[in-house]
Design a protein around this motif. Sequence first.
Motif, PDB file in Angstrom:
ATOM      1  N   ALA A   1      35.392  36.632  32.913  1.00 46.42           N
ATOM      2  CA  ALA A   1      36.211  35.495  32.488  1.00 46.42           C
ATOM      3  C   ALA A   1      37.688  35.835  32.372  1.00 46.42           C
ATOM      4  CB  ALA A   1      35.712  34.963  31.144  1.00 46.42           C
ATOM      5  N   SER A   2      38.023  37.117  32.495  1.00 45.79           N
ATOM      6  CA  SER A   2      39.427  37.509  32.357  1.00 45.79           C
ATOM      7  C   SER A   2      40.293  36.736  33.340  1.00 45.79           C
ATOM      8  CB  SER A   2      39.586  39.009  32.613  1.00 45.79           C
ATOM      9  OG  SER A   2      38.913  39.766  31.646  1.00 45.79           O
ATOM     10  N   THR A   3      41.479  36.332  32.865  1.00 45.28           N
ATOM     11  CA  THR A   3      42.375  35.530  33.681  1.00 45.28           C
ATOM     12  C   THR A   3      43.337  36.431  34.461  1.00 45.28           C
ATOM     13  OG1 THR A   3      42.289  33.608  32.231  1.00 45.28           O
ATOM     14  CG2 THR A   3      44.213  33.812  33.639  1.00 45.28           C
TER      15      THR A   3
ATOM     16  N   SER B   1      39.979  33.132  37.156  1.00 45.85           N
ATOM     17  CA  SER B   1      39.153  34.137  36.485  1.00 45.85           C
ATOM     18  C   SER B   1      38.812  35.268  37.451  1.00 45.85           C
ATOM     19  CB  SER B   1      37.863  33.496  35.971  1.00 45.85           C
ATOM     20  OG  SER B   1      37.067  33.072  37.079  1.00 45.85           O
TER      21      SER B   1
ATOM     22  N   ARG C   1      35.880  36.168  38.047  1.00 49.77           N
ATOM     23  CA  ARG C   1      34.751  35.645  38.830  1.00 49.77           C
ATOM     24  C   ARG C   1      35.253  34.909  40.076  1.00 49.77           C
ATOM     25  NH1 ARG C   1      29.368  34.244  38.388  1.00 49.77           N
ATOM     26  NH2 ARG C   1      29.267  35.206  36.305  1.00 49.77           N
TER      27      ARG C   1
ATOM     28  N   ASP D   1      38.574  27.587  29.937  1.00 46.28           N
ATOM     29  CA  ASP D   1      38.576  27.946  31.348  1.00 46.28           C
ATOM     30  C   ASP D   1      39.880  28.591  31.803  1.00 46.28           C
ATOM     31  OD1 ASP D   1      40.137  25.670  31.163  1.00 46.28           O
ATOM     32  OD2 ASP D   1      39.458  24.837  33.072  1.00 46.28           O
TER      33      ASP D   1
ATOM     34  N   SER E   1      42.217  30.468  30.076  1.00 51.16           N
ATOM     35  CA  SER E   1      42.552  31.790  29.532  1.00 51.16           C
ATOM     36  C   SER E   1      41.367  32.744  29.497  1.00 51.16           C
ATOM     37  CB  SER E   1      43.106  31.646  28.114  1.00 51.16           C
ATOM     38  OG  SER E   1      42.103  31.125  27.245  1.00 51.16           O
ATOM     39  N   GLY E   2      40.153  32.204  29.489  1.00 48.08           N
ATOM     40  CA  GLY E   2      38.985  33.062  29.349  1.00 48.08           C
ATOM     41  C   GLY E   2      38.760  33.522  27.931  1.00 48.08           C
TER      42      GLY E   2
ATOM     43  N   GLU F   1      30.218  31.808  30.281  1.00 45.80           N
ATOM     44  CA  GLU F   1      30.359  33.000  31.119  1.00 45.80           C
ATOM     45  C   GLU F   1      29.539  34.141  30.536  1.00 45.80           C
ATOM     46  OE1 GLU F   1      30.394  34.723  33.796  1.00 45.80           O
ATOM     47  OE2 GLU F   1      32.334  33.865  34.403  1.00 45.80           O
TER      48      GLU F   1
END
Length: 795
Positions: A391-393, A423, A425, A636, A638-639, A652
């Motif tokens: 989920a990291s942006t 993200s 992903r 969504d 920033s994660g 996630e």
Amino acid sequence: MRTKLRTGWNGFAVLALFLFATVPIYLFHDLPSINDLPEKINQPSIRITDRNGRLLYEILPVTGGRNAVLGIESLPQCVKDATIAVEDKNFYENPGVDFGGILRALWINLRGGETLSGGSTITQQVARTLLLSDEKSQRTIRRKLRETVLAWGLTRVYSKDEILALYLNQIYYGGLAYGIEAASQTYFGKPASDLLLPECALLAGLPQTPGVYDPFTNPDLAIERQHVVLDLMEKNGYITSSQKKDAENAPLSYNAEPYPIEAPHFIWMVKDQLDELFASGTLHAQQSLVVRTTLDLSMQNLAEEIVRRRIDGFKPGPGEINRNVNNAALVVIHPQTGEILTLVGSVDYFDSSIHGAINMAITPRQSGSAFKPVMYAAALDPHQPDPLTAASTLMDVPHTFTTRDGQPYQPVNYDGREHGFVSVRDSLASSLNVPAVLVLQKIGIENVISLAQKLGIQSLQDPGQYDLSLALGGGEMSLLELCGAYSAFADAGTYQEVVSILDVRDADGMMIYVPEKYPARQVVDPRVAWLISDILGDDQARSLGFGVNSVLKIDRTAAVKTGTTTNFHDNWTIGYTPDMLVGVWVGNSNYQAMHDVTGLTGAAPIWAEVMRTVLQGQPDEKFRQPPGMIRTEVCDLSGLLPTEACPHIKGEWFIEGTQPVTHDSYYELTSTGGLVLNIPVEAQAWARSQGYRLIDDSNPEANLTLIFPIDGTTFRITPDLDLSAQQIEVSLLTDSELAQATFFVDGIGMVTVPASPYQFWWKLSAGQHRFWAEGVTASGQVLKSNVVTITVLNE
């Protein structure tokens, strides 16, 4: 008179004495020793088979031909009986020599004025073939006497069974076949142990004149000779009249491919390994070897046909653009064992115009984005400080990086667009370039190369040779290496070296050698491996780069990644299920560029067809999720954990301990209840271009923004799913309270939504479509959103 008579007798005596002394010297002074026999036998050939025993190729010795030595107990009885009946009916009774036969031959030969007839026993033929090979073409009394003496000597050293085994293992049967095993494989495509009476009789009749009775070139003469052998077998009591009749009437099925060369690139790889085993003394060239490989010939043939047909499909028709696509390579591996099931090194090994003999499966080439999963696996490792999560942006906006030599480096995405906050992903699944370089910059080139080497990619060496372009596949590696690395993702992070040899046996089936099985190494955390597989199998996550329902989506769970190098020199697709991995390279061996052919259009169709075909009828296997994974809802953009201001929340998967603990700070509510973004300055230009309102904007007007679908996206309709199930979400973002929002598609109002969330689902329809929304505030003000254009294609 008496004196003359005495003188005559004395002369005769001297002559007789001279002859008595010199003839034996003339006949036998250079007679080979029986002890030399082991050195005279044919050097065995080496049979290379697939995993099921089907012949791929037979490596012949420098001199001679096919040969494999069987023990006497492995020789079929019908071959022994037929051979004795036609060659030497008194074999077990005579002393190695048939004196009656020799006298008859001498009488016939003397009357004919030359040596015309034989009369050789099986033992004499062994002596002539192995000890007098230089004299085989000489039809003289001298040679006959020499072979007689040697035959008599052989019976003093070897038993009758041993002599019969020597004959059946060494005699020439024609067709480059020495010995009954080689003959059986050549003419009937089966081991000698499986021969039936009609086949035994035919083969037993060949050694007399193999060229005349060759069933491939003279089938009628071969059958006539077979009948002669069957007559003699009946006459000597080996078979009954009924058995003879049945054998004469039985149809014979000859080997359609007596001299195959299947999977030639794979064969030479195996041969190189055998050379190393010979050099180390592990195997010996004088042994009869049957090398059983990992290859599945049926799968190999299927893959070769698909590769050839797909590459032929790029040949231009009248008026069409020449894409200059001439070659491809393909590898299939079983991830849990590392066994190579299929290896196609080129479209056509024998086509010199494409340099077909070069094995492109093991030739290092730039890998493009196909290398990215290795890099992201290093970044997701939870054992390092500050690991990334799915989920990291990452900010997909223009960046200028500095390379090791101080030069500016500005990567761009394949579509030339920037996508803002994405993200991990979506970045990996959609193969976005700018985020990938950010990831490599964060974790370091040394760490990525270290992981790649642990995964078997030995082509990457000194980290100092590479810069940030490594993120986009700037390092060279082979298809086989990269497939080996991917197999670790398919097998819960354990790496197993690729293997091509299962075992080596002798011609009797006795095990001689089994390669040492190196234990699988846990190289990647199982949770990271599962995340990589989950991301690469996420059709929605890759929609940014490939659209939904692309050729990468097959009829089962599968993780897949493509790669395309600069100027279209190479393109790749590597994908896998839990128990099958297929990798494809497409390009030109001479490094000529293709014309607008990507991993999605070049390699991916080959990959998808092979995967579908080889897995047809097998159950859909899911990637088994390891312990230590948790699912958490995040904002969504920033994660991070969502706040009341976050308009879009998604779930996630996280490795336990890496889930976010801080809340999103990108979305903020104004005093009037409006929504603004508080984001880093480098992303603000992108945000404004997308219609987002920023916290420091002086414009107080409310606005509407369609945030999905994304402008310029291409979607695909697949025939594998019901059309009603193929829908996309249309979502609206607003910073004001609306009384209602109406969504429009191609100018037609589709639905009116009275309250947040402002969204609806739209069924895919082929063509180009324009989306926008119109909102009405509580005060009656009408607002209009940005216009988004998408394309929907039929697959």
